[in-house]
Write a protein that holds these residues in place. Structure first.
Motif, PDB file in Angstrom:
ATOM      1  N   VAL A   1      32.769  23.807  45.903  1.00 22.95           N
ATOM      2  CA  VAL A   1      32.832  22.182  45.636  1.00 22.95           C
ATOM      3  C   VAL A   1      31.805  21.919  44.616  1.00 22.95           C
ATOM      4  N   ALA A   2      30.599  22.372  44.694  1.00 23.29           N
ATOM      5  CA  ALA A   2      29.315  21.916  43.967  1.00 23.29           C
ATOM      6  C   ALA A   2      29.947  22.581  42.527  1.00 23.29           C
ATOM      7  N   ARG A   3      30.411  23.923  42.450  1.00 25.97           N
ATOM      8  CA  ARG A   3      30.554  24.396  41.216  1.00 25.97           C
ATOM      9  C   ARG A   3      31.696  23.655  40.423  1.00 25.97           C
ATOM     10  N   ALA A   4      32.626  23.199  41.170  1.00 25.56           N
ATOM     11  CA  ALA A   4      33.724  22.331  40.350  1.00 25.56           C
ATOM     12  C   ALA A   4      33.232  20.875  40.076  1.00 25.56           C
ATOM     13  N   SER A   5      32.501  20.349  40.919  1.00 22.63           N
ATOM     14  CA  SER A   5      31.903  19.160  40.623  1.00 22.63           C
ATOM     15  C   SER A   5      30.743  18.918  39.666  1.00 22.63           C
ATOM     16  N   MET A   6      29.956  20.034  39.688  1.00 24.03           N
ATOM     17  CA  MET A   6      28.860  20.092  38.663  1.00 24.03           C
ATOM     18  C   MET A   6      29.269  20.365  37.355  1.00 24.03           C
ATOM     19  N   ARG A   7      30.526  20.850  37.182  1.00 26.86           N
ATOM     20  CA  ARG A   7      31.050  21.506  35.853  1.00 26.86           C
ATOM     21  C   ARG A   7      30.822  20.073  34.544  1.00 26.86           C
ATOM     22  N   PRO A   8      31.515  18.889  35.049  1.00 30.38           N
ATOM     23  CA  PRO A   8      30.938  17.787  34.104  1.00 30.38           C
ATOM     24  C   PRO A   8      29.489  17.509  33.767  1.00 30.38           C
ATOM     25  N   VAL A   9      28.716  17.900  34.831  1.00 32.85           N
ATOM     26  CA  VAL A   9      27.207  17.837  34.561  1.00 32.85           C
ATOM     27  C   VAL A   9      26.831  18.735  33.776  1.00 32.85           C
ATOM     28  N   GLN A  10      27.212  19.823  33.967  1.00 36.43           N
ATOM     29  CA  GLN A  10      26.940  21.130  33.070  1.00 36.43           C
ATOM     30  C   GLN A  10      27.338  20.815  31.594  1.00 36.43           C
ATOM     31  N   ARG A  11      28.464  20.159  31.287  1.00 42.01           N
ATOM     32  CA  ARG A  11      28.861  19.976  29.974  1.00 42.01           C
ATOM     33  C   ARG A  11      27.981  18.962  29.404  1.00 42.01           C
ATOM     34  N   LEU A  12      27.507  17.822  30.205  1.00 42.74           N
ATOM     35  CA  LEU A  12      26.434  16.832  29.772  1.00 42.74           C
ATOM     36  C   LEU A  12      25.287  17.572  29.579  1.00 42.74           C
ATOM     37  N   THR A  13      24.688  18.719  30.311  1.00 45.58           N
ATOM     38  CA  THR A  13      23.571  19.201  30.109  1.00 45.58           C
ATOM     39  C   THR A  13      23.657  19.989  28.732  1.00 45.58           C
ATOM     40  N   GLN A  14      24.813  20.879  28.698  1.00 40.80           N
ATOM     41  CA  GLN A  14      24.918  21.553  27.415  1.00 40.80           C
ATOM     42  C   GLN A  14      25.105  20.512  26.124  1.00 40.80           C
ATOM     43  N   ALA A  15      25.588  19.396  26.135  1.00 37.24           N
ATOM     44  CA  ALA A  15      25.740  18.469  25.244  1.00 37.24           C
ATOM     45  C   ALA A  15      24.365  17.742  24.684  1.00 37.24           C
ATOM     46  N   THR A  16      23.621  17.793  25.666  1.00 35.92           N
ATOM     47  CA  THR A  16      21.912  17.198  25.530  1.00 35.92           C
ATOM     48  C   THR A  16      21.375  18.093  24.988  1.00 35.92           C
ATOM     49  N   GLU A  17      21.331  19.601  25.253  1.00 37.16           N
ATOM     50  CA  GLU A  17      20.664  20.494  24.577  1.00 37.16           C
ATOM     51  C   GLU A  17      21.124  20.896  23.212  1.00 37.16           C
ATOM     52  N   ARG A  18      22.455  20.622  23.015  1.00 38.17           N
ATOM     53  CA  ARG A  18      22.908  20.607  21.756  1.00 38.17           C
ATOM     54  C   ARG A  18      22.520  19.609  20.761  1.00 38.17           C
ATOM     55  N   VAL A  19      22.483  18.329  21.359  1.00 39.47           N
ATOM     56  CA  VAL A  19      21.726  17.275  20.441  1.00 39.47           C
ATOM     57  C   VAL A  19      20.392  17.594  20.234  1.00 39.47           C
ATOM     58  N   ALA A  20      19.475  17.895  20.990  1.00 45.17           N
ATOM     59  CA  ALA A  20      18.199  18.218  21.117  1.00 45.17           C
ATOM     60  C   ALA A  20      17.842  19.299  20.074  1.00 45.17           C
ATOM     61  N   ARG A  21      18.759  20.394  20.032  1.00 44.82           N
ATOM     62  CA  ARG A  21      18.657  21.466  19.155  1.00 44.82           C
ATOM     63  C   ARG A  21      19.360  21.451  17.759  1.00 44.82           C
ATOM     64  N   THR A  22      20.404  20.676  17.586  1.00 40.92           N
ATOM     65  CA  THR A  22      21.109  20.713  16.227  1.00 40.92           C
ATOM     66  C   THR A  22      21.188  19.160  15.806  1.00 40.92           C
ATOM     67  N   GLY A  23      21.066  18.134  16.580  1.00 43.53           N
ATOM     68  CA  GLY A  23      21.297  16.666  16.261  1.00 43.53           C
ATOM     69  C   GLY A  23      22.599  16.419  16.239  1.00 43.53           C
ATOM     70  N   ASP A  24      23.226  17.293  16.335  1.00 45.00           N
ATOM     71  CA  ASP A  24      25.008  16.795  16.458  1.00 45.00           C
ATOM     72  C   ASP A  24      25.222  16.009  17.542  1.00 45.00           C
ATOM     73  N   LEU A  25      25.751  14.587  17.228  1.00 45.08           N
ATOM     74  CA  LEU A  25      25.922  13.562  18.246  1.00 45.08           C
ATOM     75  C   LEU A  25      27.495  13.436  18.380  1.00 45.08           C
ATOM     76  N   ARG A  26      28.272  14.554  18.326  1.00 46.26           N
ATOM     77  CA  ARG A  26      29.669  14.287  18.450  1.00 46.26           C
ATOM     78  C   ARG A  26      29.976  13.974  20.048  1.00 46.26           C
ATOM     79  N   PRO A  27      30.921  13.350  20.422  1.00 47.58           N
ATOM     80  CA  PRO A  27      31.237  12.807  21.825  1.00 47.58           C
ATOM     81  C   PRO A  27      31.515  14.086  22.607  1.00 47.58           C
ATOM     82  N   ILE A  28      31.471  13.835  24.012  1.00 48.14           N
ATOM     83  CA  ILE A  28      31.882  14.901  25.007  1.00 48.14           C
ATOM     84  C   ILE A  28      33.204  14.779  25.577  1.00 48.14           C
ATOM     85  N   PRO A  29      34.372  15.459  25.393  1.00 47.13           N
ATOM     86  CA  PRO A  29      35.498  15.286  25.974  1.00 47.13           C
ATOM     87  C   PRO A  29      35.659  14.757  27.446  1.00 47.13           C
ATOM     88  N   ILE A  30      36.313  13.778  27.831  1.00 43.50           N
ATOM     89  CA  ILE A  30      36.368  13.213  29.265  1.00 43.50           C
ATOM     90  C   ILE A  30      37.565  13.675  29.689  1.00 43.50           C
TER      91      ILE A  30
END
Length: 458
Positions: free
Chosen positions: A179-208
């Motif tokens: 359950v934690a793995r399934a529920s944390m998948r969106p949080v992981q996407r947010l984490t990856q998006a945050t790291e991507r923004v910090a690394r590349t400055g890419d501000l594309r929205p995350i799929p919902i």
């Protein structure tokens, strides 16, 4: 020094699920074990009591190798039993194993207590003693039953509960991890998006996906990304516009200074006093324009940031202070003023600059001897309105949507001094204080600016 590893949120959820199930299993197992334990012991006690009662109430005697015995004692052949007197001496013995004899049994024989039942730890048996009715002396029937089979049953039950409970806890941990793995998948996407923004400055929205709390969190994050992207665009546009606006006065200054330096060179034609005065006047004008432009840029940057001091401010007093400065700049104009006190929590310096910009704009476009109308009063919905109207040419329909843009100047205003940032500062101040500013046409025919601010009457 190596930092200790922290437990991940997924591991915490799995551990929490396992602990919750472990607590529930422990309570349930303990309750089940105690219930079975009490039930088995009650069954043994009830069985011993009924067997002793039947043995003592069945009439008649029968022969045995040890003599004549009550017929009812024949029903006690599968349990330990004997008869004792008030001194604890065995008075009836048929040669079979006897129950333990102690103080409790002697007290029953002595008629000091009605009956007794206890667990004898030495022989690991349950012992019941009841008085023998109708005997010529004080006697007690003692009946005992070994607890070995009962304890074996309880031990087996404990093992089963332990094994089943352990399996349940393991399954709960696995289910919690899944359950934690399934529920944390969106949080992981947010984490990856945050790291991507910090690394590349890419501000594309995350799929919902979905409509739960994590989906709303993703939507909020996308909104934040949009706000950051808009702020970056505003910053880039401000830098580009500022560079464009600074280029003209700097070019003019450089040309005039090069001309003055060239005139000082040997064998170069000298400039007349009139030409020098015109060049000096042009340099001063360009310096004034640069000073105003830089000041407006600093003010606009300060307006974009959070004010360091927010306090209760009387907008009426701010309008009066701005009018004192405006009257000195437009000494040939008439100011028609109607101001009511209005208090809000805000930045006094920023509000005064915004009001002064509106007045300066009215002074700039008013004809000589014209009237500038200033009115401040509540409108009945928790807001007050400051109106500044002039008798100038007004704002064309084409310019109305853009008058508050940074560096925007209408064709009529490009020949007049100014940086094109004054009204942009007014809009920034209004938005920062929870209000708004609108532009329109005044009944007098000129421009009408309406600054709407929240607050309360003083």
């Amino acid at each position: 020094m190596r930092q200790p590893s922290r437990m991940t949120v997924r591991a915490r959820i799995a551990l929490l699920a396992a602990l919750c199930v472990a607590g529930a299993v422990a309570l349930t197992s303990m309750g089940a074990y105690l219930t079975v334990y009490r039930s088995l012991y009650e069954q043994i006690d009830d069985n011993l009591g009924s067997r002793a009662a039947n043995a003592l109430t069945t009439p008649g005697l029968t022969d045995s190798p040890s003599g004549r015995i009550p017929i009812g004692f024949l029903s006690l052949t599968d349990v330990q039993y004997t008869v004792i007197d008030d001194r604890g001496t065995i008075v009836f013995d048929i040669g079979q194993p006897k129950p333990a004899i102690g103080d409790a049994e002697r007290r029953v024989a002595q008629r000091q207590q009605r009956n007794s039942i206890r667990t004898d730890e030495r022989t690991d048996s349950r012992v019941l003693a009841v008085p023998v009715p109708g005997a010529s002396e004080d006697l007690a029937l003692v009946v005992g039953q070994p607890l070995g089979p009962t304890r074996d049953l309880l031990n087996d039950l404990a093992v089963v509960l332990l094994v089943v409970g352990g399996l349940g806890i393991a399954l709960a941990a696995l289910a919690g991890a899944a359950v934690a793995r399934a529920s944390m998948r969106p949080v992981q996407r947010l984490t990856q998006a945050t790291e991507r923004v910090a690394r590349t400055g890419d501000l594309r929205p995350i799929p919902i996906s979905g409509d739960d709390e994590l989906a709303r969190l993703t939507q909020s994050f996308n909104t934040m990304l949009g706000a950051v992207q808009a702020a970056q665009e505003d910053q880039r546009r401000l830098v580009a516009d500022a560079g464009h606006e600074l280029r003209t006065p700097l070019t003019s200054l450089r040309t005039n200074l090069e001309l003055l330096l060239a005139a000082e060179a040997p064998d170069a034609p000298s400039l007349s006093d009139k030409d020098k005065r015109e060049i000096y006047a042009d340099v001063r004008a360009q310096l004034d324009e640069l000073t105003q432009l830089i000041g407006d840029l600093v003010e606009l940057a300060r307006e974009d940031a959070t004010a360091s001091v927010w306090e209760a401010v009387d907008v009426g007093e701010i309008v009066e202070q701005a009018l004192d400065r405006a009257r000195r700049r437009g000494s040939d104009l008439h100011f028609q003023v109607w101001v009511q006190p209005w208090v809000l929590i805000g930045d006094a310096a920023g509000l005064e600059r915004a009001v002064l910009n509106l007045l300066d704009n009215a002074i700039k476009f008013s004809p000589p001897g014209g009237t500038v109308r200033v009115r401040l009063g509540p409108i009945g919905d928790g807001f007050a309105v400051l109106e500044v109207a002039d008798e100038g040419p007004g704002i064309s329909d084409e310019d109305l949507p853009r008058v508050f843009d940074r560096f925007y100047r209408s064709p009529e205003a490009r020949t007049l001094p100014g940086s094109g940032l004054g009204l942009a500062i007014v809009r920034q101040t209004a938005l920062r204080h929870g209000g708004e500013v609108l532009a329109g046409r005044a009944p007098e025919g000129g421009a009408l600016f309406t600054l709407r601010l929240p607050g309360v009457p003083a």
